[in-house]
Structure formats: structure tokens, C-alpha cells
Scaffold this motif. Structure first.
Motif, PDB file in Angstrom:
ATOM      1  N   ALA A  29      -5.808   9.500  -2.791  1.00 17.32           N
ATOM      2  CA  ALA A  29      -4.375   9.439  -2.508  1.00 17.32           C
ATOM      3  C   ALA A  29      -4.109   8.463  -1.369  1.00 17.32           C
ATOM      4  O   ALA A  29      -3.080   7.808  -1.331  1.00 17.32           O
ATOM      5  N   VAL A  30      -5.040   8.379  -0.446  1.00 20.81           N
ATOM      6  CA  VAL A  30      -4.998   7.402   0.647  1.00 20.81           C
ATOM      7  C   VAL A  30      -6.315   6.653   0.590  1.00 20.81           C
ATOM      8  O   VAL A  30      -7.388   7.259   0.560  1.00 20.81           O
ATOM      9  N   LEU A  31      -6.230   5.343   0.575  1.00 19.36           N
ATOM     10  CA  LEU A  31      -7.448   4.543   0.470  1.00 19.36           C
ATOM     11  C   LEU A  31      -8.141   4.420   1.820  1.00 19.36           C
ATOM     12  O   LEU A  31      -7.510   4.015   2.800  1.00 19.36           O
ATOM     13  N   PRO A  32      -9.435   4.739   1.883  1.00 16.91           N
ATOM     14  CA  PRO A  32     -10.174   4.407   3.099  1.00 16.91           C
ATOM     15  C   PRO A  32     -10.295   2.884   3.203  1.00 16.91           C
ATOM     16  O   PRO A  32     -10.181   2.168   2.204  1.00 16.91           O
ATOM     17  N   ALA A  33     -10.512   2.388   4.401  1.00 14.26           N
ATOM     18  CA  ALA A  33     -10.482   0.940   4.633  1.00 14.26           C
ATOM     19  C   ALA A  33     -11.482   0.191   3.753  1.00 14.26           C
ATOM     20  O   ALA A  33     -11.144  -0.827   3.154  1.00 14.26           O
ATOM     21  N   TRP A  34     -12.698   0.678   3.657  1.00 16.30           N
ATOM     22  CA  TRP A  34     -13.713  -0.047   2.886  1.00 16.30           C
ATOM     23  C   TRP A  34     -13.332  -0.139   1.414  1.00 16.30           C
ATOM     24  O   TRP A  34     -13.512  -1.170   0.775  1.00 16.30           O
ATOM     25  N   LEU A  35     -12.781   0.938   0.875  1.00 11.48           N
ATOM     26  CA  LEU A  35     -12.380   0.943  -0.529  1.00 11.48           C
ATOM     27  C   LEU A  35     -11.102   0.130  -0.746  1.00 11.48           C
ATOM     28  O   LEU A  35     -10.930  -0.499  -1.788  1.00 11.48           O
ATOM     29  N   ALA A  36     -10.228   0.111   0.249  1.00 11.63           N
ATOM     30  CA  ALA A  36      -8.984  -0.645   0.122  1.00 11.63           C
ATOM     31  C   ALA A  36      -9.269  -2.138  -0.031  1.00 11.63           C
ATOM     32  O   ALA A  36      -8.666  -2.809  -0.877  1.00 11.63           O
ATOM     33  N   PHE A  80      -5.227  -6.467   4.297  1.00  9.82           N
ATOM     34  CA  PHE A  80      -5.184  -6.333   5.752  1.00  9.82           C
ATOM     35  C   PHE A  80      -3.735  -6.331   6.235  1.00  9.82           C
ATOM     36  O   PHE A  80      -3.339  -5.495   7.042  1.00  9.82           O
ATOM     37  N   ALA A  81      -2.946  -7.273   5.715  1.00 11.78           N
ATOM     38  CA  ALA A  81      -1.536  -7.350   6.107  1.00 11.78           C
ATOM     39  C   ALA A  81      -0.766  -6.105   5.668  1.00 11.78           C
ATOM     40  O   ALA A  81       0.073  -5.589   6.417  1.00 11.78           O
ATOM     41  N   ALA A  82      -1.053  -5.616   4.477  1.00 16.50           N
ATOM     42  CA  ALA A  82      -0.357  -4.428   3.987  1.00 16.50           C
ATOM     43  C   ALA A  82      -0.685  -3.207   4.834  1.00 16.50           C
ATOM     44  O   ALA A  82       0.208  -2.420   5.170  1.00 16.50           O
ATOM     45  N   ARG A  83      -1.947  -3.047   5.181  1.00 18.03           N
ATOM     46  CA  ARG A  83      -2.330  -1.881   5.990  1.00 18.03           C
ATOM     47  C   ARG A  83      -1.788  -1.980   7.404  1.00 18.03           C
ATOM     48  O   ARG A  83      -1.528  -0.974   8.045  1.00 18.03           O
ATOM     49  N   LYS A  84      -1.624  -3.201   7.887  1.00 18.26           N
ATOM     50  CA  LYS A  84      -1.150  -3.385   9.261  1.00 18.26           C
ATOM     51  C   LYS A  84       0.374  -3.308   9.356  1.00 18.26           C
ATOM     52  O   LYS A  84       0.903  -2.712  10.294  1.00 18.26           O
ATOM     53  N   TRP A  85       1.094  -3.930   8.403  1.00 20.85           N
ATOM     54  CA  TRP A  85       2.538  -4.059   8.553  1.00 20.85           C
ATOM     55  C   TRP A  85       3.363  -3.260   7.559  1.00 20.85           C
ATOM     56  O   TRP A  85       4.559  -3.076   7.783  1.00 20.85           O
ATOM     57  N   LEU A  86       2.814  -2.804   6.468  1.00 23.60           N
ATOM     58  CA  LEU A  86       3.581  -1.965   5.544  1.00 23.60           C
ATOM     59  C   LEU A  86       3.346  -0.496   5.887  1.00 23.60           C
ATOM     60  O   LEU A  86       2.726   0.256   5.152  1.00 23.60           O
ATOM     61  N   THR A  87       3.883  -0.082   7.006  1.00 29.37           N
ATOM     62  CA  THR A  87       3.638   1.273   7.511  1.00 29.37           C
ATOM     63  C   THR A  87       4.815   2.220   7.248  1.00 29.37           C
ATOM     64  O   THR A  87       4.852   3.305   7.803  1.00 29.37           O
ATOM     65  N   MET A  88       5.750   1.802   6.401  1.00 31.45           N
ATOM     66  CA  MET A  88       6.879   2.663   6.076  1.00 31.45           C
ATOM     67  C   MET A  88       6.375   3.878   5.291  1.00 31.45           C
ATOM     68  O   MET A  88       5.561   3.741   4.389  1.00 31.45           O
TER      69      MET A  88
END
Length: 180
Positions: A29-36, A80-88
Motif C-alpha cells: 500500500a506504501v512503497l518502501p524506497a528500494w522498491l519504489a 525521487f521527485a515524487a517522493r520528495k515533493w508529492l506529499t499531499m
């Protein structure tokens, strides 16, 4: 061009959404960083193979392969950009109804696999399809030199006579300048 851009975005939404849905059904449901980052690279490869000039089109194997490699790199960078800036935060009521999470959890747009991968693939698909400008049908293609050589016999240049060659060797550079 706008039509190709929209088609590319739709292709990206479908490809990224399907890969994200597959990861969601596998229990992420939430991707861990390595899998993302791995999922984003795979999504970039797949959208590189199908968007723009697809790999099954005539004379498109090299182009699609290059788009796939670049798509893998760009996909990881966009993740990287999505995980950093798409925090809505996504709406918790809707996600709790479908069993993704409880109301106490918060899932961001950049960490939910369906939305993150669909966004990344839509950006890449839009670029790839907008870049794929078809050749006008009325204009003839410029032939490559190899194709021109195969096209037909070429005009031969006459060889100089043997006595003209002897004159060139016997005259010096000063005499040649004087003749001109």
C-alpha cells in the motif's frame, strides 16, 4: 502535437496505473524506497517500449531500446521527485472503504504505488509521444548514400589519357603556374 501529447499521457496513466495496481495487490500500500525506485525504473522501461514509436513498429527497435534505457533512469529520478515533493495526503475516507488503510494512517500521493507510478509514466509517455512526429506523407525521404549506391548505375568519370599523365609528371610546379 497536442493530440499526441494527450495520447501519450493516457498511455502513461494506463501503464503506470497497471504496474502500481499490481504492486498494490501484492500488498504494498506504501512503497518502501528500494522498491519504489525499482518499480519506477521498470515503469520507465515499459513506457519507453510502448510510447512514441513502439518497439513493434517498423525500424523502431533501436529507438525504443534507447527510450527504454533513458526511461529507466528518468523513472528513478522522477520517483525521487515524487517522493520528495508529492506529499499531499490522499483522501482517507475513500482509501479506508476499499481496505487500503485505516483512517489513522496517511498515505501521500508520492508513496502510493498507483498514483506515483501513473504520474511518472504519464510524464514520460507525454514526452515520448509528443516527440514522435510522423513524417509528412507528401514529402520524399532523403536517401542515404548506401541506398543511393544501390539505386542504380552511376555515371563513370573518364580516365585521363596516358600521355596527359606523363606530361603532368614531367612539368614542374612553376611551369604549371605559367600555363594557367
Amino acid at each position: 502535437m497536442l493530440g499526441r501529447l494527450i495520447v501519450g499521457i493516457i498511455k502513461g496513466l494506463v501503464v503506470g496505473g497497471l504496474i502500481g495496481f499490481g504492486l498494490f495487490k501484492l500488498g504494498f500500500a506504501v512503497l518502501p524506497a528500494w522498491l519504489a525506485y525499482i518499480a519506477a525504473a521498470i515503469t520507465g522501461v515499459v513506457i519507453g517500449l510502448v510510447a512514441g514509436k513502439p518497439i513493434w513498429a517498423k525500424d523502431a527497435k533501436i529507438e525504443a531500446g534507447m527510450k527504454a534505457v533513458v526511461g529507466a533512469l528518468l523513472g528513478a529520478g522522477l520517483m525521487f521527485a515524487a517522493r520528495k515533493w508529492l506529499t499531499m495526503a490522499l483522501p482517507t475516507d475513500l482509501l479506508s472503504k476499499i481496505g487500503v488503510m485505516t483512517k489513522s494512517e496517511a498515505i501521500s500521493l508520492g508513496s502510493f504505488p498507483i498514483t506515483a507510478l501513473a504520474t511518472i509514466a504519464a510524464v514520460l509517455g507525454g514526452f515520448y509521444d509528443a516527440d514522435n512526429t510522423p513524417e509528412p506523407e507528401g514529402e520524399a525521404k532523403e536517401e542515404a548514400p548506401a541506398a543511393q549506391a544501390k539505386a542504380g548505375p552511376q555515371k563513370r568519370i573518364a580516365q585521363p589519357a596516358a600521355d596527359e599523365l606523363d606530361e603532368d609528371f614531367e612539368t614542374s610546379a612553376d611551369e604549371k603556374k605559367a600555363k594557367k
